[in-house]
Design an enzyme around this catalytic site. Structure first.
Site, PDB file in Angstrom:
ATOM      1  N   THR A 133       3.749   4.870 -12.448  1.00 29.98           N
ATOM      2  CA  THR A 133       4.186   5.037 -13.910  1.00 29.98           C
ATOM      3  C   THR A 133       4.887   6.196 -14.060  1.00 29.98           C
ATOM      4  OG1 THR A 133       2.531   3.562 -14.422  1.00 29.98           O
ATOM      5  CG2 THR A 133       3.638   4.758 -16.195  1.00 29.98           C
ATOM      6  N   HIS A 146       8.371   5.988 -13.088  1.00 29.41           N
ATOM      7  CA  HIS A 146       9.226   5.205 -14.458  1.00 29.41           C
ATOM      8  C   HIS A 146       9.548   6.364 -15.232  1.00 29.41           C
ATOM      9  CE1 HIS A 146       8.931   0.833 -13.366  1.00 29.41           C
ATOM     10  NE2 HIS A 146       7.723   1.236 -12.775  1.00 29.41           N
ATOM     11  N   GLU A 206      -3.722  11.010 -13.790  1.00 28.86           N
ATOM     12  CA  GLU A 206      -4.461  10.918 -12.612  1.00 28.86           C
ATOM     13  C   GLU A 206      -4.862  12.328 -12.198  1.00 28.86           C
ATOM     14  OE1 GLU A 206      -2.805   8.329  -9.787  1.00 28.86           O
ATOM     15  OE2 GLU A 206      -2.384   6.705 -11.171  1.00 28.86           O
ATOM     16  N   ILE A 255      -1.078   1.521  -5.502  1.00 28.67           N
ATOM     17  CA  ILE A 255      -1.890   0.530  -6.286  1.00 28.67           C
ATOM     18  C   ILE A 255      -2.183  -0.670  -5.751  1.00 28.67           C
ATOM     19  CG2 ILE A 255      -2.035  -0.959  -8.621  1.00 28.67           C
ATOM     20  CD1 ILE A 255      -1.176   1.428 -10.141  1.00 28.67           C
ATOM     21  N   ASP A 301       5.782  -6.501   0.766  1.00 35.61           N
ATOM     22  CA  ASP A 301       6.641  -5.342   0.184  1.00 35.61           C
ATOM     23  C   ASP A 301       7.903  -5.431   1.096  1.00 35.61           C
ATOM     24  OD1 ASP A 301       5.513  -2.477  -1.526  1.00 35.61           O
ATOM     25  OD2 ASP A 301       7.427  -2.438  -0.358  1.00 35.61           O
ATOM     26  N   LEU A 342       0.135  -6.617 -13.310  1.00 35.18           N
ATOM     27  CA  LEU A 342       0.098  -5.467 -13.364  1.00 35.18           C
ATOM     28  C   LEU A 342       1.568  -4.420 -13.496  1.00 35.18           C
ATOM     29  CD1 LEU A 342      -2.573  -2.702 -12.768  1.00 35.18           C
ATOM     30  CD2 LEU A 342      -0.533  -2.461 -11.490  1.00 35.18           C
ATOM     31  N   GLY A 343       2.254  -4.842 -12.268  1.00 38.86           N
ATOM     32  CA  GLY A 343       3.725  -4.302 -12.228  1.00 38.86           C
ATOM     33  C   GLY A 343       4.380  -4.365 -13.573  1.00 38.86           C
ATOM     34  N   ILE A 344       4.857  -3.202 -13.724  1.00 37.66           N
ATOM     35  CA  ILE A 344       5.766  -3.247 -15.050  1.00 37.66           C
ATOM     36  C   ILE A 344       7.512  -3.431 -14.736  1.00 37.66           C
ATOM     37  CG2 ILE A 344       6.720  -1.571 -16.837  1.00 37.66           C
ATOM     38  CD1 ILE A 344       4.146  -0.040 -16.539  1.00 37.66           C
ATOM     39  N   ILE A 378      -2.792  -6.565 -17.544  1.00 36.29           N
ATOM     40  CA  ILE A 378      -3.840  -5.476 -17.302  1.00 36.29           C
ATOM     41  C   ILE A 378      -2.876  -4.383 -17.736  1.00 36.29           C
ATOM     42  CG2 ILE A 378      -4.777  -3.930 -15.512  1.00 36.29           C
ATOM     43  CD1 ILE A 378      -5.915  -6.853 -14.865  1.00 36.29           C
ATOM     44  N   TYR A 379      -3.538  -3.556 -18.528  1.00 34.53           N
ATOM     45  CA  TYR A 379      -3.057  -2.336 -18.909  1.00 34.53           C
ATOM     46  C   TYR A 379      -4.148  -1.410 -19.051  1.00 34.53           C
ATOM     47  CZ  TYR A 379      -0.513   1.323 -21.439  1.00 34.53           C
ATOM     48  OH  TYR A 379       0.179   2.575 -21.694  1.00 34.53           O
TER      49      TYR A 379
HETATM   50  P1  NAD Z   1       5.294   1.696  -6.606  1.00 39.58           P
HETATM   51  O1  NAD Z   1       6.418   1.432  -7.509  1.00 39.58           O
HETATM   52  O2  NAD Z   1       4.932   2.829  -5.881  1.00 39.58           O
HETATM   53  O3  NAD Z   1       4.913   0.316  -5.995  1.00 39.58           O
HETATM   54  C1  NAD Z   1       5.562  -0.724  -6.062  1.00 39.58           C
HETATM   55  C2  NAD Z   1       5.964  -1.374  -4.911  1.00 39.58           C
HETATM   56  O4  NAD Z   1       6.637  -2.699  -5.014  1.00 39.58           O
HETATM   57  C3  NAD Z   1       6.938  -0.530  -3.813  1.00 39.58           C
HETATM   58  O5  NAD Z   1       6.388  -0.371  -2.631  1.00 39.58           O
HETATM   59  C4  NAD Z   1       8.203  -1.420  -3.604  1.00 39.58           C
HETATM   60  O6  NAD Z   1       8.890  -1.250  -2.488  1.00 39.58           O
HETATM   61  C5  NAD Z   1       7.383  -2.848  -3.996  1.00 39.58           C
HETATM   62  N1  NAD Z   1       8.556  -4.024  -4.309  1.00 39.58           N
HETATM   63  C6  NAD Z   1       9.593  -3.860  -4.727  1.00 39.58           C
HETATM   64  N2  NAD Z   1      10.223  -5.189  -4.766  1.00 39.58           N
HETATM   65  C7  NAD Z   1       9.255  -6.038  -3.919  1.00 39.58           C
HETATM   66  C8  NAD Z   1       9.351  -7.336  -3.843  1.00 39.58           C
HETATM   67  N3  NAD Z   1      10.305  -8.165  -4.379  1.00 39.58           N
HETATM   68  N4  NAD Z   1       8.058  -7.708  -3.047  1.00 39.58           N
HETATM   69  C9  NAD Z   1       7.078  -7.223  -3.154  1.00 39.58           C
HETATM   70  N5  NAD Z   1       7.123  -5.788  -3.248  1.00 39.58           N
HETATM   71  C10 NAD Z   1       8.212  -5.325  -3.858  1.00 39.58           C
HETATM   72  O7  NAD Z   1       4.210   1.671  -7.876  1.00 39.58           O
HETATM   73  P2  NAD Z   1       2.425   1.851  -8.033  1.00 39.58           P
HETATM   74  O8  NAD Z   1       2.224   3.230  -8.409  1.00 39.58           O
HETATM   75  O9  NAD Z   1       1.763   1.133  -6.630  1.00 39.58           O
HETATM   76  O10 NAD Z   1       2.360   0.783  -9.437  1.00 39.58           O
HETATM   77  C11 NAD Z   1       2.588  -0.392  -9.070  1.00 39.58           C
HETATM   78  C12 NAD Z   1       3.253  -1.007 -10.235  1.00 39.58           C
HETATM   79  O11 NAD Z   1       2.207  -0.990 -11.505  1.00 39.58           O
HETATM   80  C13 NAD Z   1       4.354  -0.169 -10.882  1.00 39.58           C
HETATM   81  O12 NAD Z   1       5.211  -1.000 -11.476  1.00 39.58           O
HETATM   82  C14 NAD Z   1       3.717   0.700 -11.973  1.00 39.58           C
HETATM   83  O13 NAD Z   1       4.604   1.149 -12.965  1.00 39.58           O
HETATM   84  C15 NAD Z   1       2.755  -0.355 -12.402  1.00 39.58           C
HETATM   85  N6  NAD Z   1       1.508   0.292 -13.206  1.00 39.58           N
HETATM   86  C16 NAD Z   1       0.918  -0.412 -14.308  1.00 39.58           C
HETATM   87  C17 NAD Z   1      -0.117   0.093 -14.907  1.00 39.58           C
HETATM   88  C18 NAD Z   1      -0.818  -0.750 -16.027  1.00 39.58           C
HETATM   89  O14 NAD Z   1      -1.976  -0.419 -16.533  1.00 39.58           O
HETATM   90  N7  NAD Z   1      -0.273  -2.034 -16.299  1.00 39.58           N
HETATM   91  C19 NAD Z   1      -0.789   1.343 -14.307  1.00 39.58           C
HETATM   92  C20 NAD Z   1      -0.122   1.891 -13.507  1.00 39.58           C
HETATM   93  C21 NAD Z   1       1.028   1.452 -12.761  1.00 39.58           C
HETATM   94 ZN    ZN Z   2      -1.525   5.829 -12.904  1.00 42.91          ZN
END
Ligand code: NAD
Ligand code: ZN
Length: 274
Positions: A40, A43, A64, A108, A128, A195-197, A219-220
């Site tokens: 995040t 982002h 963190e 994550i 990934d 979870l992914g944004i 999930i947030y």
């Molecule tokens: P990150 O960006 O390091 O990990 C995302 C991974 O997804 C990367 O390794 C990327 O290569 C992979 N990816 C891209 N396209 C893909 C596909 N088509 N198929 C499979 N994998 C693919 O981020 P992170 O720190 O591991 O966090 C994961 C996500 O969660 C991010 O989007 C982050 O912003 C979000 N997040 C959400 C919350 C919440 O509370 N909802 C909290 C923290 C982070």
């Molecule tokens: Zn975090």
């Protein structure tokens, strides 16, 4: 004191000189020793559509951390150790004996793979596009780690004699095509944690969700305090998460830390403040 802040509405994060924070009667004052760069934060650094909508400027960023409590408000009764989102998401469904698909092997996703495996999932498959991260996921307990550019998820499922799809899905990439792939590979009645944004609005294949009766949970952040206790119990029962940390840098090299995160050739990147 030093602080990393979003001070301009453009890509970047800047080191500023900030006043020491005041703390209230229900607060702790914590002297930061180490921070970790979250997806995040990346982002926010990139100033994408989501952060433009969500993040007020100026703002001191980061959530963190490890530190020492140096001030305790007079109504504080107890102090808990914080654990992260990955854990919360991984534990938001019972995964014992279940087959789990995780899309996205960022820090994550990898943490979630380690946690659900330790919690008794049968197969944990993670996808990934980045081989470095997929390797790390394998080392941390994923049954299979597939690069969606070369590997066919359905083939992997076939090799494992998984005939019906996944019981639990965890979308941890934020990538729209990963979302749809995940919905597509779920079993009837499967449960999905989101979870992914995503970068903005996305197209969803609703038919997969409707006809399979999928249950989606957004999930947030995390749920206080239940998942923290669960995580503490897991660590005590032998879950080893140390390998997720791949880089340690002094805080003055934070730019390099963000570069490493952006390159994808990393697990967790830690920044040392002392
Ligand atoms: P990150 O960006 O390091 O990990 C995302 C991974 O997804 C990367 O390794 C990327 O290569 C992979 N990816 C891209 N396209 C893909 C596909 N088509 N198929 C499979 N994998 C693919 O981020 P992170 O720190 O591991 O966090 C994961 C996500 O969660 C991010 O989007 C982050 O912003 C979000 N997040 C959400 C919350 C919440 O509370 N909802 C909290 C923290 C982070
Ligand atoms: Zn975090």
């Amino acid at each position: 004191m030093k602080a990393l802040a979003k001070t301009k509405k453009e890509p970047g994060i800047w080191m500023i000189d900030a006043p020491e924070p005041e703390y209230g009667h229900n607060d702790l004052l914590i002297k930061i020793k180490i921070t970790a760069i979250c997806g995040t934060d990346v982002h926010i650094y990139n100033w994408d559509a989501w952060s433009q909508k969500t993040v007020p400027v100026p703002m001191i960023t980061g959530h963190e951390f490890v530190g020492t409590v140096i001030g305790i408000g007079d109504e504080v009764a107890a102090i808990f150790d914080p654990f992260g989102n990955a854990v919360h998401t991984a534990l938001s469904f019972n995964t014992v004996g279940e087959d789990v698909l995780i899309t996205g092997a960022g820090p994550i996703g990898i943490m979630a793979a380690a946690v659900v495996k330790h919690a008794g999932a049968r197969y944990v498959i993670i996808t990934d596009v980045n081989d470095y991260r997929l390797n790390l996921a394998r080392q941390m307990g994923a049954t299979r780690a597939g690069n969606i550019k070369n590997d066919n998820l359905e083939e992997i499922m076939g090799e494992l004699h998984m005939l019906e799809g996944f019981d639990i899905g965890m979308e941890m990439s934020g990538n729209p095509s990963a979302q749809n792939q995940l919905f597509h590979c779920m079993n009837n009645g499967g449960r999905v944690a989101m979870l992914g944004i995503p970068p903005g609005e996305t197209q969803v294949n609703w038919n997969d969700i409707i006809f399979k009766g999928l249950l989606l949970k957004g999930i947030y952040g995390r749920e206080m305090f239940e998942t923290w206790y669960k995580m503490a119990a897991m660590i005590r029962s032998g879950l080893d998460i140390t390998r997720i940390i791949t880089h340690r840098l002094p805080i003055d090299e934070f730019e390099k830390g963000f570069e490493i995160m952006a390159s994808g050739q990393s697990g967790k990147v830690l920044l040392y403040w002392e």
